[in-house]
Structures are given as C-alpha cells and as structure tokens.
Design an enzyme around this catalytic site. Structure first.
Site, PDB file in Angstrom:
ATOM      1  N   GLY A 517       0.840  -1.198   0.000  1.00 27.43           N
ATOM      2  CA  GLY A 517       0.000   0.000   0.000  1.00 27.43           C
ATOM      3  C   GLY A 517       0.868   1.237   0.000  1.00 27.43           C
ATOM      4  N   GLY A 519       0.650   5.590   1.155  1.00 24.58           N
ATOM      5  CA  GLY A 519      -0.071   6.703   1.755  1.00 24.58           C
ATOM      6  C   GLY A 519       0.738   7.972   1.694  1.00 24.58           C
ATOM      7  N   GLY A 522       4.330   7.459   3.161  1.00 22.85           N
ATOM      8  CA  GLY A 522       5.274   6.558   2.522  1.00 22.85           C
ATOM      9  C   GLY A 522       4.624   5.308   1.961  1.00 22.85           C
ATOM     10  N   THR A 523       5.442   4.502   1.288  1.00 17.91           N
ATOM     11  CA  THR A 523       4.990   3.264   0.654  1.00 17.91           C
ATOM     12  C   THR A 523       5.405   2.067   1.511  1.00 17.91           C
ATOM     13  OG1 THR A 523       5.318   4.300  -1.504  1.00 17.91           O
ATOM     14  CG2 THR A 523       5.040   1.922  -1.467  1.00 17.91           C
ATOM     15  N   VAL A 524       4.524   1.041   1.579  1.00 13.90           N
ATOM     16  CA  VAL A 524       4.772  -0.135   2.406  1.00 13.90           C
ATOM     17  C   VAL A 524       5.010  -1.349   1.508  1.00 13.90           C
ATOM     18  CG1 VAL A 524       3.907  -1.581   4.283  1.00 13.90           C
ATOM     19  CG2 VAL A 524       3.255   0.823   4.169  1.00 13.90           C
ATOM     20  N   LYS A 538       8.147  -0.039   5.658  1.00 11.63           N
ATOM     21  CA  LYS A 538       7.567   1.226   5.219  1.00 11.63           C
ATOM     22  C   LYS A 538       8.654   2.244   4.939  1.00 11.63           C
ATOM     23  CE  LYS A 538       4.049   4.664   6.289  1.00 11.63           C
ATOM     24  NZ  LYS A 538       2.925   5.026   7.157  1.00 11.63           N
ATOM     25  N   ASP A 632      -3.674  10.249  13.731  1.00 10.19           N
ATOM     26  CA  ASP A 632      -4.173   9.869  12.408  1.00 10.19           C
ATOM     27  C   ASP A 632      -4.973   8.560  12.492  1.00 10.19           C
ATOM     28  OD1 ASP A 632      -4.662  10.002   9.729  1.00 10.19           O
ATOM     29  OD2 ASP A 632      -2.659   9.406   9.093  1.00 10.19           O
TER      30      ASP A 632
END
Length: 792
Positions: A517, A519, A522-524, A538, A632
């Site tokens: 995924g 966001g 950052g990217t995971v 991540k 968040d």
C-alpha cells in the site's frame, strides 16, 4: 449572409460571452470596490496575474483553515510567495476578503473579526490587482499604488521586489507550514544585510560570520540607504556591497529568494516544464553554521552532504521530534556538588561567553569555570591560551578550527574512572609500589608470608570458579533438554527492536517488489527476514529529522508492545533511506472490509465489528497512558490479523506529549480529512482528545459500513450536513425508546443480524466522541470501560 447564418452567428457570440462571464466568475484580473471572495463558495474567486505566473486567493493550510496568499501557478506544489495572515488562518466556512467601499481591503473571519487589512481607508482606492511580477496592489483612479504586497514580504523576495530598511523576511516554522519561525533576514543597525536567529530565549546573528569584520568580507557599513534587489537574471545587489548571482544566470527563468524554515537563505529557479524548484545559490553551504538549528545543549555534526543534530553527553532531547527545543540534563545538578569536566575535542559552542581571557593556562581556565555557578562549560584554544567560559550551551558544532576544544562541566559521580584518567583533571602520581603490587610482594622482607597468603587466596578462588562452571553447565544442560519456548512474549524479548541496514531490507523485500500500500507518509512493502518473520517495510518520505533525532523518536516506540498495536521490529536510517520495519498483519486494513462496494470481500459480521471497536479502544487507551497521541486514527491505519483482531498502525512518527505542560503539545496539522478534530483548524494545543474524535468517526463507519463523507452526501442535507449535524440527529434518535430506526442506520449488508443494545451503545459513544468541545469528549479509558460492560 442568410437569416439562418445570422442566427447561428448570434448564438455563437452569445455562447462565447456566456463562457467568458463564467470564467470571470472564478478567475479575475482585478477586484472592484464592493466585491469579495469567500472561502465557503465552491467557485471561489481568485485573482490571476496577466501572464498567468501568479495566483492570489484563499490557500488551504488545514482541513478548515485558510490564508489569503499569492502562489506560483506553475509550481506543482503551489509554492506560496506571500501571505497576509500567516499566523492567523481563518475558518474555511464563512470567511471573506472584502474590498470595501471605503477603499480598504479587509480579511474577515467567519464571525466578522478583522484579521488583516491594508489600512487604505478614506483614500481614492479604485481596484485591487495582481501584477505579472507577483505584486498585489491597491490602486487609485489614476493607477497609483496605494498599497503593495511587495512592501510587506513574508519569507520570500521576488525579482524586483526591494529589500529596504522597513522590510524583513521571516522564515516558516517548519517544512510545509506557513507560521512564522525563528529566523529573519533584514538590514541591521550597521546597514548590513543580516541573518539572525531570534528564539524564545535568546538571539544571535550568524550571517555574515559574526567573528569577522564586515569590511574583511567585502561588506560596507557606510551606505545608510539600506536597499537591495534581485533582478530577473538572478543577480542580487545591495547597498552594503553584498552581491551574489544564480548559478543559472539568465533571463526567462522564474526565481524566488526564500528564507527557509531551517534558517538558510536560498535562491530558487523554477523549471516550468516539470514544475519543480532547484537551488541556484545558497548563503550557508554548511547548514551547521545556522544558529539555534539544534537548540540548546546540543551540537550539529557535519558529514559530507549530511548534517545531523546530537545532544551533548549527559543530555536528552526535550521533544523527540523537534530539535529547536534542544536538550536538557538527564539528572539535575546541585550548586554544592563536586564537578569535573568532560572533553569534546574539535568542538565549538559559539557565543554566550561568561568571560574571556587571553594567554590563560588550561588549569586557570578550568578553575574560572569551576568556581562559577553560572558556568556550564568552557572553550579552550591550545597554543593561543584563549579561554571562553560559557553561561549557555548553544550553537554547538564539531567542525570548527581543530585547535578549539570544549570542556563540559559535569558532576563528578557521573564520570567513570577511565574518563577521569584522560587528563581532564590532575590525578596524583602513582608510585611503583602502588602500581605493581605483585612485584612488591616478592621483593619485601616478609615475602614468604605474603606469598603464602597470595597462594591460598588463589587456590580458594580457583575452587570457587570450578564449582560455578560445573553448576552453570548443569543449568545449561537442563535448559537445553526443555521443550523450546516459542510464544510471542519470548520472541519479543529475544528479537528486540533493532536497526536494519539498507542491504538487509533490500534482500528481505527482494528489491522492494511487493507493494502492500501507499499513503501520504510513505509506501509499504512486504518482506521476509532471515529468521523467516514476515514484515511490513515502510519507506518514510519527507523526513526532516537527522539520523540522531530519527533514532531518538523510534527508541521510544520500539519499547511499546500491546496486542492491539502493530509491533515495530526496527528501523533503517542509512543516509537518505529511512524505513520502519513492523510486523506483517495478514488481512490488511479495515477500510478494505468496510468500504467494499463491489462485494469482493466477505462482510464483517456484527461480533467482529464490536470486537474491532473494543480492540481499537484498548490500543488507543494504552497509547494515551504512555503519553502518545496517534494523530491519524482512520480505517486505513487499523489492520486486521488472521483472527480479525485489530492492530493500530502508523504511530511510529507521532509526537510525545510533554508531561511538564499538562499533557498538551502544539498543534501541527496531521491526519486525514474527515477524521480530524476541530481543534486542528483552530490552532489549539492537541491532546489525546483529538484521537477520541477520530475514533468516534471510525465507530460511525463501523456501524454504517460506508464512509461518513459518503453518508453525508446521500442524506437530505447533502453538502450542508456535517459530522456535527449528523451527531445531533443521532442524539435525538437515541433519546427515543423505539429502536427500529437502527435498521436504517446499521450496515444493510448484515441483513438485520446485529445486537441492538451494542449498536445503540456504539452510536451513543460515537456521538459523545465527536463533540466539538473537546472537554465534553470521554477519555479512551472511559470508552473502553463502557464497551467492556456489553461484551457478550
């Protein structure tokens, strides 16, 4: 031309006029008297410069907070060039900019409060225009400028915008935020263009270099006109003889001179094709020369292409993610304590000298500091004998002239014996008899007695060691024969939070092949470690912290463990590569199950939903007990394991609440639209009640099965209906004894199969959580207690 042709031509002309009128309704070249711009209007009027390079209007800085700003139209990030109300954003609904009939341009908040004004009242103001230079002006009927934005810059100077005795650039407080920071660029009283750090406790000039005389670096103090300007080609010239030019000197390039949040003055050039900026000149190539960058009791460490902050030994960060707050002593010192000194070679702490002396022996400089209760450290230069006792430890850096050393004043008991023997203090000379006791035993007159005593002692120790070795082997043998323990607690203790290398993570993720995924942070990627643990890796984007600060933040969360929190196994801080390594959670995020519009995933049953609400409450209550605010909370950050047990993710870079200020921290906009508490937009201190609000929104979505934003659109009130309005509707329904209305609210995919009492309780909790006034919201421990009371 036939009648038919005339009709078609007339219709075409009318159509063009209609399009032009629609365009003027949104984009205009000027504002006339009596006209206004509103934040609440979807077709908000904006001003565009004649060349299209600049845009002026309401600029969104938070979910419900706006500034009146000018930005670069062709920059991909809409870089702001000027702001009227940078420190006082207005509400997103009902705020207006009005060009009043009396000639004043006024910014009003939603309640009518005047936030900013041009003070051009009672003049012959005629119109407000945005010029091609990026200058917003109020003109009279003859075209004369009565007010100009060029005369009141924020942090940016545009080509042909003058720098004068009355103007000042003030940095932003942090990357991506417009609020005023601690750095300023201005003409000082000596007519010199200067960079200054103006912090909450102290201030100091750091450019030009404060230890150099102006004329030694080509500056002049004699010209009192105090005027400087950047031309379109990228050349800057000032009355103090400061001159510099862009590395890409030439016309047809959009430029800006900006005092950045880190205190460095940079000249930028815009690539209009890509919309990105590049630095074409910089005031301080070494960022560690900026004062206040790392705060008090710290120093800036310079490495090639990298600067990072570190606390002095014996100190710790005050706020783990904000170096401007500096460091504090781990243990308090007392005036009557005995002190010694710890040496930091090749370091300097500029300024704040308690005294100064030349040609001083080292011991005299030491005693001068030792005998003063205000002295915190002293700087000493070998060869010259210059002595600088320090009353404040500030502006530390470890790459000055190599002959300068810092001696930090520390309590004696805090220094180990090896450190005391380094020459920092004068130790007594050791005699040969004290230094070599065995030699003395054999050479003295009663050596046979002492040798016998020594031999018997040695044999006794040998016997004890043999016994200990046998017992240790027996214990080890018994432990090896036991069944191997592999529970989760044991794995946590044995694995520990650790640092990974970039090569390790490349290998674990097979060069970052499988993306789980992506966001805003950052990217995971999915990975498998050498011990066969599946992990989520991540990549953290836009990390402002240096390595030391990054590690300081993560050292806290690495010790956090709760069954409803995603376990953080470690991190990577390899130059520009920043990663978090956490446990892999099999079923992914909650939003996949709640908002599956295509029915590709099995529907979450009611018992699962209630258990998720309960688990998230447990996790948040634990975080708040540890003084951590998530900031968040949303379905995307709630992961579900194989048993659909929830685990809260993405709390790795949160702020820790400061216990010394009542559990509050300054507001910095975080989170996702729709889940953000009202206090974010109102610039109020953020507490754990912000998480409670977000949790309330998640509860509403757990019950309904759709996004609250989608729910609002489907309702009768449509766009006007907010979470607050919906909460009022629910409050009325919850007051009634009839519960049949729950069938209309609860996710229809459940077919009416749910616990009415639990559903009503979840909605009741949600309503209390989304209260606009945060003092009325419950704590997560109270929510948890209520939920546990209804567990079947």
């Amino acid at each position: 031309m036939t009648m038919r042709g005339i009709c078609i031509f007339t219709i075409f002309i009318l159509f063009l006029l209609m399009l032009s009128s629609v365009a003027l309704a949104s984009d205009q070249s000027y504002l006339a008297r009596g006209s206004s711009i509103s934040t609440g209007d979807e077709t908000t009027t904006i001003l565009v410069s004649p060349n299209g390079a600049f845009t002026c209007g309401f600029y969104k800085v938070a979910t419900n907070a706006f500034t009146f700003s000018i930005w670069f139209s062709w920059a991909t990030d809409k870089t702001v060039a000027w702001t009227a109300n940078r420190d006082a954003p207005v509400n997103g609904k009902g705020s207006r900019l009005i060009f009043q009939n009396d000639g004043a341009l006024v910014l009003l908040d939603y309640n009518g409060t005047v936030v900013w004004s041009t003070n051009t009242t009672a003049s012959h103001s005629n119109r407000v225009m945005l010029l091609s230079s990026g200058n917003l002006v109020v003109t009279d009927t003859d075209g004369h400028h009565l007010w100009r934005s060029f005369d009141s810059p924020t942090d940016t100077l545009l080509p042909w915008q003058p720098m004068t005795r009355n103007t000042k650039l003030v940095s932003a407080s942090a990357r991506g935020l417009l609020y005023s920071g601690f750095y300023a660029f201005y003409f000082d009283s000596n007519n010199i263009l200067t960079l200054i750090y103006n912090g909450p406790e102290t201030s100091s000039i750091y450019w030009p270099a404060p230890f150099q005389l102006p004329w030694d670096i080509g500056r002049s103090t004699y010209n009192s006109t105090r005027y400087g300007v950047l031309d379109q080609t990228g050349r800057f010239v000032a009355s103090d003889q400061l001159e510099f030019e862009a590395s890409d000197l030439g016309d047809e390039i959009m430029r800006r001179l900006t005092l950045d949040y880190d205190g460095n003055l940079r000249l930028y050039s815009l690539d209009t094709t890509s919309g990105s900026w590049s630095v074409s000149w910089i005031a301080l190539p070494r960022l560690c020369n900026v004062h206040g960058l790392c705060g008090a009791n710290s120093f800036c460490r310079y490495r090639p292409e990298l600067e990072s902050c570190s606390c002095l030994e014996g100190f710790e960060m005050i706020e783990p993610s904000d170096w401007s707050k500096g460091c504090r002593r781990k243990t308090n010192t007392m005036p009557n304590q005995d002190f010694t000194f710890r040496k930091f070679p090749g370091m300097d702490l500029w300024g704040y000298d308690l005294n100064y002396s030349e040609f001083s022996p080292w011991w005299m400089c030491r005693d001068m500091c030792l005998n003063s209760t205000d002295c915190q450290a002293f700087g000493y230069r070998k060869g010259t004998g210059e002595c600088y006792p320090k009353v404040l430890l500030f502006n530390g850096r470890n790459f000055p002239d190599p002959y300068n050393d810092i001696y930090l004043k520390v309590p004696k008991e805090a220094v180990s014996l090896p450190e005391l023997a380094t020459g920092l203090t004068h130790a007594c000379k050791i005699t040969e008899k004290e230094a070599y006791p065995l030699l003395h035993m054999f050479m003295s007159g009663d050596s046979w007695f002492k040798f016998g005593y020594f031999l018997s002692s040695a044999l006794t120790l040998l016997v004890i060691e043999v016994i200990l070795i046998i017992v240790g082997c027996w214990i080890f043998y018994k432990r090896e024969r036991r069944p191997e323990i592999r529970d989760e607690g044991y794995m946590i203790i044995s694995s520990q939070f650790r640092r990974f290398s970039y090569d390790e993570l490349q290998k674990a993720t097979k060069c970052f092949q499988e993306e789980l995924g992506s966001g805003t942070s950052g990217t995971v990627y999915k990975g498998v470690l050498e011990d066969e643990r599946q992990v989520a890796v991540k990549r953290i984007r836009d990390v402002m912290q240096g390595e030391q600060e990054f590690r300081s933040e993560l050292s806290i969360i690495g010790r956090i463990y709760h069954m409803n929190l995603v376990r953080i196994w470690g991190f990577c801080a390899d130059q520009t590569h920043k990663f978090l390594v956490s446990e892999f959670v099999e079923n992914g995020s909650l939003d996949r199950f709640l908002f599956d519009s295509q029915n590709l995933i099995p529907v979450l049953q009611w018992s699962q939903r209630y258990n998720i609400a309960l688990g998230v409450a447990k996790g948040l209550a634990y975080l708040h007990h540890e003084w951590i605010v998530h900031c968040d909370v949303e379905p995307e950050n709630i992961l579900l394991d194989e048993e659909f047990e929830p685990k809260i993710a993405d709390f790795g870079l949160v702020k820790l609440l400061n216990r010394g200020v009542g559990g509050q921290m300054l507001s910095r906009v975080r989170g996702t639209r729709g889940y953000i508490a009202p206090e974010w937009a109102l610039n109020l201190p953020i507490t754990e009640k912000a998480d409670v609000y977000s949790y309330g929104v998640v509860l509403l979505e757990l019950v309904k099965g759709v996004r609250v934003s989608s729910w609002v659109v489907e309702s009768e009130k449509q766009a006007e209906m907010s979470v607050r309005f919906f909460a009022e509707v629910l409050r009325e329904k919850l007051a009634s004894k009839d519960q049949s209305w729950l069938l209309e609210i609860v996710d229809r995919r459940l077919g009416g199969k749910f616990n009415y009492l639990q559903a009503a309780m979840l909605l009741k909790i949600a309503v209390s959580c989304v209260e606009e006034e945060r003092s009325k919201r419950p704590s997560m421990s109270q929510v948890l207690e209520t939920l546990l009371s209804l567990v079947e």
